[in-house]
Design an enzyme around this catalytic site. Structure first.
Site, short mmCIF file in Angstrom:
data_model
loop_
_atom_site.label_atom_id
_atom_site.label_comp_id
_atom_site.label_asym_id
_atom_site.label_seq_id
_atom_site.Cartn_x
_atom_site.Cartn_y
_atom_site.Cartn_z
N CYS A 59 -4.26 9.17 4.56
CA CYS A 59 -2.61 9.97 4.97
C CYS A 59 -2.21 10.60 4.74
O CYS A 59 -0.77 10.89 4.80
CB CYS A 59 -1.72 8.53 6.33
SG CYS A 59 -2.95 8.45 7.89
N HIS A 78 1.01 -0.99 -0.06
CA HIS A 78 -0.25 -0.01 -0.12
C HIS A 78 0.90 1.21 0.19
O HIS A 78 0.95 1.83 1.07
CB HIS A 78 -0.47 0.40 0.90
CG HIS A 78 -2.28 0.98 1.00
ND1 HIS A 78 -2.06 0.88 2.36
CD2 HIS A 78 -2.03 1.60 0.57
CE1 HIS A 78 -3.25 1.50 2.35
NE2 HIS A 78 -3.68 2.48 1.03
P1 GTP Z 1 -5.82 7.44 0.25
O1 GTP Z 1 -6.32 7.37 -0.97
O2 GTP Z 1 -6.99 6.69 1.16
O3 GTP Z 1 -4.91 5.60 0.61
O4 GTP Z 1 -5.41 8.42 1.26
P2 GTP Z 1 -3.70 8.94 0.69
O5 GTP Z 1 -2.72 8.41 2.15
O6 GTP Z 1 -3.39 9.22 -0.52
O7 GTP Z 1 -3.85 10.10 1.68
P3 GTP Z 1 -4.54 12.34 1.01
O8 GTP Z 1 -2.97 12.13 -0.53
O9 GTP Z 1 -5.35 11.70 -0.23
O10 GTP Z 1 -4.88 12.86 1.73
C1 GTP Z 1 -5.61 12.64 3.11
C2 GTP Z 1 -5.92 13.81 3.77
O11 GTP Z 1 -4.46 13.89 3.89
C3 GTP Z 1 -6.12 15.09 2.89
O12 GTP Z 1 -7.24 15.51 3.63
C4 GTP Z 1 -5.13 16.18 2.63
O13 GTP Z 1 -4.84 17.27 2.84
C5 GTP Z 1 -4.41 15.46 4.49
N1 GTP Z 1 -3.05 15.47 3.65
C6 GTP Z 1 -2.47 15.47 3.30
N2 GTP Z 1 -0.93 14.99 3.04
C7 GTP Z 1 -1.05 16.40 3.85
C8 GTP Z 1 0.63 16.75 5.12
O14 GTP Z 1 1.46 16.72 5.03
N3 GTP Z 1 -0.34 17.47 6.62
C9 GTP Z 1 -1.01 17.74 6.83
N4 GTP Z 1 -1.20 17.99 7.59
N5 GTP Z 1 -2.40 17.20 5.99
C10 GTP Z 1 -1.98 16.03 4.83
C1 SPV Z 2 -8.35 3.13 1.25
O1 SPV Z 2 -8.81 3.76 2.07
O2 SPV Z 2 -6.51 3.45 1.29
C2 SPV Z 2 -8.16 3.74 -0.69
C3 SPV Z 2 -9.38 4.01 -0.99
O3 SPV Z 2 -6.93 4.02 -1.42
S1 SPV Z 2 -10.56 3.15 -1.08
O4 SPV Z 2 -9.84 3.06 -2.87
O5 SPV Z 2 -11.95 2.70 -1.45
O6 SPV Z 2 -9.62 1.70 -0.34
MN MN Z 3 -5.11 3.99 -0.07
#
Ligand code: GTP
Ligand code: SPV
Ligand code: MN
Length: 604
Positions: free
Chosen positions: A263, A239
Site C-alpha cells: 500500500c 509495520h
Molecule cells: P510491502 O513491502 O508489501 O509492505 O508494501 P509497501 O507498503 O512498501 O508498498 P509499495 O511502496 O511497495 O507499493 C505497492 C504498490 O502500490 C506499488 O505497485 C506501487 O506502485 C503502488 N503505490 C505506491 N504508492 C502509491 C501512491 O501514492 N499512489 C498509487 N496510486 N499507487 C501507489
Molecule cells: C509484506 O507483505 O508486508 C512485505 C513482504 O513486506 S513480506 O516480506 O513477504 O512479508
Molecule cells: Mn510489509
C-alpha cells in the site's frame, strides 16, 4: 545416521553452549548432509551464488548492466505470505486473540517436526547469526536462523546484519538469541507451517522459501515476536516506514507510517519532491520502509529505529517516475524474484520503464510476449504481482545518516492509511492520542497480492498489523493506549488514503511524489502552523492549505478527496462495531467509548 553426525555437523564451531545444543537438535531432526556456519563475508556470497548458478536456483544477470545482481524464480505455489498457515502458538489460546490462528505449542512442534524430519537429506543446513538493529546496540535483538535455502541466506545477508560479528557478540556475552528454524521441505502448500512460539522465543517455518514466510528476521521476528516482546518491555514493534522531511532551515521532521502490505510504504519512504514543490527545497531522508521499533526516550518523545538492513520491495508499478530512488538502488547487488527475464539477461515488470520488451521468460519460466492471454482470455503477466527485489538499504540515494544510531529518530507524526476506493478522505488528523488509537484500530484496506487470498476485498487491518501482531490484538490496543499515557510529547496521529477513486474507477489523487503535499500539511499541523476544519471523523485541511502549485488535476477532485459522507461513515461505524464485538471482553473500553463518540458526532 546420527552416529556420523557429530563429525560432519560441526555443532561445536561455537563456544556458545546453548547455541551448539540447539543446532545439534535441529540438525538431528532435519538430517542435512552438511552444516555450514555463515560468516557474512563477500567470499561466502560468491561461493553460494556460484553453487546456486550451477543448480539453477539462481540465474546470473547481465553483469555489465546490473553488476552483482541475480535472479530467482520461486515455486509456482510459493509467491506470497500465506496467512492461513501462520500461527501463534501460546500455551493459552486467549493470548493469541481472535485475529490470529492458534495452535497449542506441543501440537505445533509435533506437526512441524513431522515435516522437518529428514527434510534436509542431501542438502546443506546454513547457520546464520543475525542482528535486527545495529550489532551490539542495547535496543537490538539477535536471532539465529537455520535454513536449507541458499537463496534465503543471500536474502538474509542483505535484509539483516548477518555473520561473524553477531556470533562473536553472542559468544562474548553468552547472549540470548531468538531461535529461527527454517526449511523448504517439499515447498508443498499442504505441508507448510509458519509457527511462532513467543513464550519460547522460537520460530519454526517449513514448506515455503519466499519473503515473510522464509526471511525470519522480518515479519516473524521483528513484528510477531517483536510485538510480543515490546508489550512486556514497554516498546512498540510496528509495520511502519520511517522517513525524515528536511526543510531548508535544516530542521528534519520524522514521521512513521503504517500502511498494509503493498500500500505504498517503500514508495513514500523515499519520495522525490514533485516539480511544483521544488522551490521549497525539501529533502527526504529514508530511515526504513517496512518496520519500526519505537521506544520512549528520556525527553518523553517516541524514537524509532529501523531494525532491517535492506528492502524487500514490490517490483510491479515501480519505475523512474514513481520511484527514481529505488530505481537507482536496484542497479547493483540486488536479488530479483519472479520478474520477467529479458533476452539480454536484464529484467522487466508491469509498470517498469518503457519500452515493453518484445519477448522474455515470465515469472513462471514460460516464454512471454506482450499481449498474450491465458485460457480465460486474461492478459498473461510478465512478472508476478508480488514480484520483489531485495536490495541493501545503503544503495538508496536518500538513505539517512542515522541508520546506525542507537537512539534512532524522534517521531513527530504517526500516519495510518490503506487502500480504500471509497469513504476515507485524502487526509485527516485525530483529535488526540486515544482517538488516534481508535483510528488505527479501525483501519481497513483492500487486500493486495502480498498475501494469498481474494484480492480487492476490504478487510479490517488494525495499524496494518493484522497479519503481524504476535499476541491478542485487544491487548495490543491497550498497549498503544498505555504507551500514549507514558509520553510527555506523543506524536500526533493522522490517517491518509492515496487510493480513493471516482465513479469510473480512476484514482482521484496522483500519489507518489505528490504525496509530499499532504506530508507538508501534516508537519505544519505538528508545528501548530496551520488551522483545520473540524469534522465528525477528525480535523481535515482547509482546501487551500494543501499546496497544489504545479499540480494539474480536475478542479473537482480535491472536493471529492476531502468529502465525508455521513451516511457512509454511519455504515462504517456499524461495521466497526461488528469487528469490535469479535474481541469480547478483551477490547479496551476506550475503544467502545471512541466508537460512541464518533456515532454521536455523526448524528449531530
Ligand atoms: P510491502 O513491502 O508489501 O509492505 O508494501 P509497501 O507498503 O512498501 O508498498 P509499495 O511502496 O511497495 O507499493 C505497492 C504498490 O502500490 C506499488 O505497485 C506501487 O506502485 C503502488 N503505490 C505506491 N504508492 C502509491 C501512491 O501514492 N499512489 C498509487 N496510486 N499507487 C501507489
Ligand atoms: C509484506 O507483505 O508486508 C512485505 C513482504 O513486506 S513480506 O516480506 O513477504 O512479508
Ligand atoms: Mn510489509
Amino acid at each position: 545416521m546420527a552416529q556420523s553426525a557429530g563429525v560432519r555437523y560441526n555443532y561445536f564451531m561455537t563456544k556458545h553452549k546453548e547455541l551448539a545444543k540447539w543446532v545439534k537438535e535441529c540438525a538431528e531432526l532435519c538430517r542435512p548432509d552438511k552444516v555450514v556456519w555463515c560468516d557474512g563475508s563477500e567470499e561466502e556470497k560468491a561461493r553460494l551464488e556460484k553453487e546456486a548458478f550451477k543448480t539453477g536456483e539462481l540465474i546470473q544477470l547481465n553483469q555489465k548492466k546490473l553488476p552483482g545482481c541475480v535472479f530467482h524464480r520461486t515455486a509456482l505455489n510459493d509467491v506470497a505470505r500465506t496467512e492461513h498457515l501462520t500461527y501463534i502458538c501460546t500455551r493459552n489460546k486467549r493470548e493469541a486473540g481472535p485475529t490470529n490462528n492458534w495452535m497449542p505449542p506441543k501440537e505445533g512442534y509435533a506437526k512441524a517436526a513431522e515435516i522437518f524430519k529428514g527434510s534436509m537429506r542431501g542438502r546443506t543446513m546454513y547457520i546464520m547469526p543475525f542482528s535486527m538493529g545495529p550489532v551490539g546496540s542495547p535496543f537490538s535483538k539477535v536471532g539465529v536462523q537455520l535454513t536449507d535455502s541458499a537463496y534465503v541466506v543471500l536474502n538474509m545477508r542483505i535484509m539483516t546484519r548477518m555473520g561473524k560479528a553477531v556470533l562473536d557478540l553472542l559468544e562474548k556475552t553468552n547472549g540470548d538469541f531468538i531461535r529461527c528454524l527454517h526449511g523448504k521441505a517439499e515447498l508443498d502448500v499442504n505441508k507448510r507451517l509458519i509457527l511462532h512460539f513467543p513464550e519460547d522465543r522460537t520460530i519454526w517455518s517449513v514448506g515455503s522459501g519466499y519473503g515473510g514466510n522464509a526471511l525470519l528476521g522480518k515479519k516473524c521476528l521483528s513484528l510477531r515476536i517483536g510485538s510480543y516482546l515490546g508489550r512486556t518491555e514497554s516498546w512498540m514493534a510496528e509495520h511502519m516506514l520511517i522517513m525524515g522531511i528536511e526543510e531548508p532551515s535544516g530542521y528534519i521532521a520524522y514521521v512513521a507510517a503504517a500502511f498494509p502490505s503493498a500500500c505504498g510504504k517503500t514508495n513514500l519512504a523515499m519520495l522525490l519532491p514533485p516539480e511544483g514543490l521544488k522551490r521549497k527545497g525539501y529533502r527526504i531522508w529514508t530511515v526504513g520502509d517496512d518496520i519500526a521499533w519505537m521506544k520512549i526516550d528520556t525527553d518523553g518523545k517516541l524514537w524509532a529505529v529501523n531494525p532491517e538492513y535492506g528492502l524487500f520491495g514490490v517490483a510491479p508499478g515501480t519505475n523512474s517516475k514513481t520511484n527514481p530512488n529505488i530505481m537507482a538502488a536496484v542497479q547493483k547487488n540486488t536479488i530479483y524474484t519472479n520478474v520477467l527475464l529479458k533476452k539480454d539477461k536484464t529484467v522487466w515488470w508491469e509498470g517498469d520503464d518503457p519500452p515493453v520488451p518484445a519477448e522474455g521468460i515470465n515469472w513462471q519460466g514460460k516464454s512471454w510476449k506482450p499481449g498474450m492471454v491465458d485460457e480465460n482470455g486474461e492478459p498473461k503477466v510478465a512478472a508476478h504481482p508480488n514480484a520483489r527485489f531485495t536490495v541493501p538499504i545503503k544503495n538508496v540515494p536518500s538513505i539517512t545518516n542515522r541508520l546506525e544510531h542507537h537512539h534512532g529518530v524522534p517521531i513527530s507524526a504517526i500516519i495510518f492509511g490503506g487502500r480504500r476506493a471509497k469513504l476515507a478522505p485524502l487526509v485527516y488528523e485525530s483529535f488526540n492520542w486515544q482517538h488516534g488509537v481508535f483510528v488505527g484500530a479501525t483501519m481497513a484496506s483492500e487486500r493486495t497480492a502480498a498475501q494469498f487470498g481474494k484480492q480487492g476485498e476490504v478487510r479490517r487491518d488494525p495499524m496494518a498489523m493484522l497479519p503481524f501482531c504476535g499476541y491478542n490484538m485487544g491487548d495490543y490496543f491497550k498497549h498503544w493506549l498505555e504507551m500514549g499515557k507514558k509520553m510527555a510529547q506523543p506524536p500526533k496521529i493522522f490517517n491518509i488514503n492515496w487510493f480513493r477513486k471516482d465513479d469510473d474507477g480512476n484514482f482521484l489523487w496522483p500519489g507518489f511524489g505528490e504525496n509530499l503535499r499532504v506530508l507538508e500539511w501534516i508537519i505544519s499541523r505538528c508545528k501548530g502552523e496551520v488551522a483545520a476544519v473540524e469534522t465528525p471523523i477528525g480535523y481535515l485541511p482547509h482546501e487551500n492549505d494543501v499546496d497544489m502549485t504545479g499540480l494539474r488535476i480536475p478542479r473537482d477532485n480535491m472536493n471529492k478527496l476531502l468529502a465525508i459522507s455521513k451516511q457512509d461513515w454511519k455504515d462504517e461505524a456499524a461495521s466497526v462495531k461488528e469487528f469490535f464485538d469479535t474481541f469480547g471482553k478483551d477490547l479496551p473500553k476506550e475503544m467502545t467509548t471512541e466508537l460512541k463518540y464518533l456515532q454521536k458526532r455523526l448524528s449531530k
